[in-house]
Design an enzyme around this catalytic site. Structure first.
Site, PDB file in Angstrom:
ATOM      1  N   ILE A 104      58.039  81.715 -26.962  1.00 38.47           N
ATOM      2  CA  ILE A 104      57.489  82.743 -26.086  1.00 38.47           C
ATOM      3  C   ILE A 104      57.520  82.300 -24.630  1.00 38.47           C
ATOM      4  O   ILE A 104      57.869  83.077 -23.736  1.00 38.47           O
ATOM      5  CB  ILE A 104      56.054  83.100 -26.525  1.00 38.47           C
ATOM      6  CG1 ILE A 104      56.076  83.712 -27.935  1.00 38.47           C
ATOM      7  CG2 ILE A 104      55.389  84.054 -25.540  1.00 38.47           C
ATOM      8  CD1 ILE A 104      54.702  83.886 -28.560  1.00 38.47           C
ATOM      9  N   TYR A 160      44.119  76.671 -38.039  1.00 40.16           N
ATOM     10  CA  TYR A 160      44.861  77.224 -36.887  1.00 40.16           C
ATOM     11  C   TYR A 160      44.063  78.349 -36.242  1.00 40.16           C
ATOM     12  O   TYR A 160      43.817  78.345 -35.029  1.00 40.16           O
ATOM     13  CB  TYR A 160      46.225  77.723 -37.351  1.00 40.16           C
ATOM     14  CG  TYR A 160      46.932  78.592 -36.339  1.00 40.16           C
ATOM     15  CD1 TYR A 160      47.366  78.066 -35.117  1.00 40.16           C
ATOM     16  CD2 TYR A 160      47.163  79.944 -36.593  1.00 40.16           C
ATOM     17  CE1 TYR A 160      48.007  78.869 -34.185  1.00 40.16           C
ATOM     18  CE2 TYR A 160      47.806  80.743 -35.671  1.00 40.16           C
ATOM     19  CZ  TYR A 160      48.220  80.207 -34.461  1.00 40.16           C
ATOM     20  OH  TYR A 160      48.856  81.005 -33.537  1.00 40.16           O
TER      21      TYR A 160
END
Length: 337
Positions: A13, A153
């Site tokens: 990204i 996470y």
């Protein structure tokens, strides 16, 4: 705001976001640890492309190296900071949870401290749709509670959101949390489903399909995602005068210049339909290995992107079939397959 520091510019990204900002004339400094979670060669290829633009510079170091990070901030003097670098991957967090604490909690804290010290005009931090966890009311709204994370996470990303809110409240630092929904596209990570599926199908290997394919994801094409981030850079949150001043549906904090924004395609796609589209694009059928749902996985994600549109006038819109075709074109070119 002309100087923008992006953490994670060698990542999927961050690379696309840096490219977009550079084309618009921003000066971009990248900060990336080049960790070996996946093929570092791919990361270096991305950075080499960015280095061809005179407006780009970069530092190779870990977020946990606070002294190095603060020196970079002092020299570059960013107007805005977009913190994308993180230990990614839901499944890898089952194997190596400490890596997520080091990068996503300690690393994020160091970024916030550096940004606070320089009083940057806007801090944007990547979060994830995984923070919605066990929520089952869809599409997911930023104003919903998100207290039931299902993986380390997701928990570290929610911790980062909580820390960022505290800093925004204490120090008046304008902060936007960006909740991403299943990003895919060219130059993608090798651990992402689309990459793994295309690679395996072309090589004649089987693909693992979890929950027997009864999974739904809000697939968001990477170029749409970074366009949303770019526009949000200018949507700087301000501390409201009162709770009553907050527009209904806005996730703006009543006590801080802090906001959470979903960036998703707002289109829930069945995993089996996604795989069918890959097969159609490749002109080749997959060898399918149906499996039960993995530990920590959620069966569905789906973004409400009304707030993004209200703030920026924009929402992601790339159809997943078009996005798959663009990825396959890049994949074949990059690997010569």
């Amino acid at each position: 705001m002309r100087n923008i520091l992006i953490t994670g510019t060698a990542g999927f990204i961050g690379f696309h976001l840096a490219q977009l900002l550079l084309t618009e004339g921003f000066r971009v400094h990248g900060y990336d640890g080049m960790t070996d979670y996946y093929d570092v060669t791919l990361k270096r290829c991305r950075h080499n492309i960015l280095m061809q633009n005179q407006g780009f510079s970069a530092t190779e170091a870990l977020l946990e190296d606070r002294a190095h990070l603060e020196t970079v901030f002092d020299v570059f003097r960013p107007d805005a900071v977009i913190h994308l670098a993180a230990q990614a991957g839901v499944r890898y967090s089952l194997e190596n949870p400490r890596a997520y604490l080091d990068s996503n909690v300690i690393g994020t804290f160091n970024v916030m401290e550096a940004a606070r010290r320089l009083e940057v005009r806007h801090l944007l931090i990547a979060s994830t749709s995984s923070v919605y966890g066990a929520n089952d009311e869809m599409p997911f709204l930023e104003t919903e509670k998100a207290d039931t994370q299902l993986t380390i996470y997701a928990a570290t990303k929610k911790a980062a959101e909580s820390m960022a809110h505290a800093y925004a409240h204490l120090w008046g630092m304008p902060t936007t949390m960006l909740r991403f929904f299943t990003v895919y596209g060219a130059w993608g990570r090798p651990d992402l489903a689309l990459y793994k599926f295309v690679d395996a199908i072309l090589d004649g290997r089987s693909i693992d399909i979890y929950n027997n394919g009864e999974m739904f994801r809000d697939f968001t094409y990477v170029e749409d995602l970074v366009r949303g981030i770019r526009l949000l850079v200018d949507a700087v949150p301000e501390r409201p005068a009162s709770k009553d001043a907050i527009v209904p549906g806005d996730s703006l904090s009543p006590v801080a210049p802090f906001r959470v924004v979903n960036i998703g395609n707002s289109n829930k796609v069945r995993l089996l339909d996604f795989i069918n589209a890959i097969e159609d694009c490749l002109g080749k059928r997959a060898i399918r290995n149906y499996m039960p749902i993995q530990m920590g996985d959620v069966p569905a994600t789906w973004a409400d992107s009304e707030l993004l549109q209200r703030l920026t006038g924009y929402r992601p819109q790339t159809d997943f079939r078009d996005g798959i075709a663009r990825f396959v074109e890049w994949f074949r070119d990059y690997y010569g397959k």
